[in-house]
Design an enzyme around this catalytic site. Structure first.
Site, PDB file in Angstrom:
ATOM      1  N   CYS A  58      38.666  42.553  30.794  1.00 22.13           N
ATOM      2  CA  CYS A  58      38.326  43.994  30.635  1.00 22.13           C
ATOM      3  C   CYS A  58      39.249  44.592  29.734  1.00 22.13           C
ATOM      4  O   CYS A  58      39.376  44.350  28.446  1.00 22.13           O
ATOM      5  CB  CYS A  58      38.212  44.759  32.129  1.00 22.13           C
ATOM      6  SG  CYS A  58      37.312  46.187  31.946  1.00 22.13           S
ATOM      7  N   HIS A  71      35.286  41.835  35.630  1.00 18.95           N
ATOM      8  CA  HIS A  71      36.302  41.753  36.604  1.00 18.95           C
ATOM      9  C   HIS A  71      35.983  40.641  37.662  1.00 18.95           C
ATOM     10  O   HIS A  71      35.541  41.070  38.688  1.00 18.95           O
ATOM     11  CB  HIS A  71      36.921  43.151  37.320  1.00 18.95           C
ATOM     12  CG  HIS A  71      37.375  44.079  36.731  1.00 18.95           C
ATOM     13  ND1 HIS A  71      38.714  44.180  36.715  1.00 18.95           N
ATOM     14  CD2 HIS A  71      37.134  45.095  35.868  1.00 18.95           C
ATOM     15  CE1 HIS A  71      39.169  45.271  35.848  1.00 18.95           C
ATOM     16  NE2 HIS A  71      38.200  45.680  35.372  1.00 18.95           N
ATOM     17  N   GLU A  83      37.960  39.032  39.661  1.00 17.33           N
ATOM     18  CA  GLU A  83      38.736  39.040  41.048  1.00 17.33           C
ATOM     19  C   GLU A  83      37.725  40.223  41.919  1.00 17.33           C
ATOM     20  O   GLU A  83      38.166  39.989  43.273  1.00 17.33           O
ATOM     21  CB  GLU A  83      40.001  39.563  40.621  1.00 17.33           C
ATOM     22  CG  GLU A  83      40.312  40.973  40.306  1.00 17.33           C
ATOM     23  CD  GLU A  83      39.895  41.413  38.855  1.00 17.33           C
ATOM     24  OE1 GLU A  83      39.363  40.662  38.267  1.00 17.33           O
ATOM     25  OE2 GLU A  83      40.239  42.538  38.844  1.00 17.33           O
TER      26      GLU A  83
HETATM   27  N1  GLN Z   1      37.928  51.256  29.902  1.00 21.28           N
HETATM   28  C1  GLN Z   1      39.080  50.740  29.969  1.00 21.28           C
HETATM   29  C2  GLN Z   1      39.738  50.560  28.591  1.00 21.28           C
HETATM   30  O1  GLN Z   1      39.278  50.899  27.460  1.00 21.28           O
HETATM   31  C3  GLN Z   1      39.002  49.135  30.392  1.00 21.28           C
HETATM   32  C4  GLN Z   1      38.388  49.209  31.943  1.00 21.28           C
HETATM   33  C5  GLN Z   1      38.833  48.049  32.865  1.00 21.28           C
HETATM   34  O2  GLN Z   1      39.869  47.304  32.450  1.00 21.28           O
HETATM   35  N2  GLN Z   1      38.313  47.948  33.940  1.00 21.28           N
HETATM   36  O3  GLN Z   1      41.186  50.034  28.401  1.00 21.28           O
END
Ligand code: GLN
Length: 160
Positions: A37, A136, A138
């Site tokens: 992410c 994610h 995890e």
């Molecule tokens: N929206 C977040 C970003 O731009 C990332 C979200 C996440 O890691 N769950 O950094």
């Protein structure tokens, strides 16, 4: 492992605490890394829909769109299928997730996710010793992606 979170904050703190440059040097020297992410965002060479002063560590020849699926309340889960290397299906949790909108010839696309409008989005990639997922693993408690990364580290360190 570069975890999820908020990439703009990771970017700022990495500069304030002076870990940015040593980390970039280690990544360029071949340190294996897995970004999920916000971590995927940090490993991307290019961003769209990001503040103009946001910096990444880079390393993956990908263009990533932040918040590609909408706001926090648009977060969703999906079963990844279609040959994902850890075995199908994989329950993926997307939390205000990014997507890969473009990638270079060295990048291997590991997984895509379909959306209700019929579109298909690249959400997992690998290039050399760098692995990234928009979701994610995890959160779902499924260790297969982390296992895949451990195998990648073993392979890279055995051959270097
Ligand atoms: N929206 C977040 C970003 O731009 C990332 C979200 C996440 O890691 N769950 O950094």
């Amino acid at each position: 492992v570069l975890p999820g979170g908020e990439s703009t904050t990771i970017d700022k703190l990495s500069r304030i605490f002076e870990v940015r440059d040593p980390l970039i040097a280690a990544l360029r020297a071949g340190l294996p890394a897995y970004g999920s992410c916000a971590g995927m965002i940090m490993l991307a060479d290019r961003l769209v829909d990001a503040p103009s002063d946001q910096q990444t560590f880079g390393g993956l020849d990908i263009t990533v769109r932040r918040n590609a699926f909408g706001r926090q309340t648009d977060s969703f889960e999906a079963d990844l299928t279609g040959g994902w290397p850890t075995g199908d299906p994989f329950r993926a949790v997307f939390i205000r997730a990014p997507e890969v909108v473009a990638y270079g010839s060295e990048v291997e696309v590991l997984a895509t996710v379909p959306r209700p409008d019929g579109s298909e989005h690249v959400v997992a990639v690998r290039q050399g010793s760098l692995l990234a997922t928009a979701f994610h693993p995890e959160v779902a408690g499924d260790p297969r992606i982390h296992g895949y990364f451990v195998e990648l580290v073993r392979t890279v360190t055995a051959t270097s």
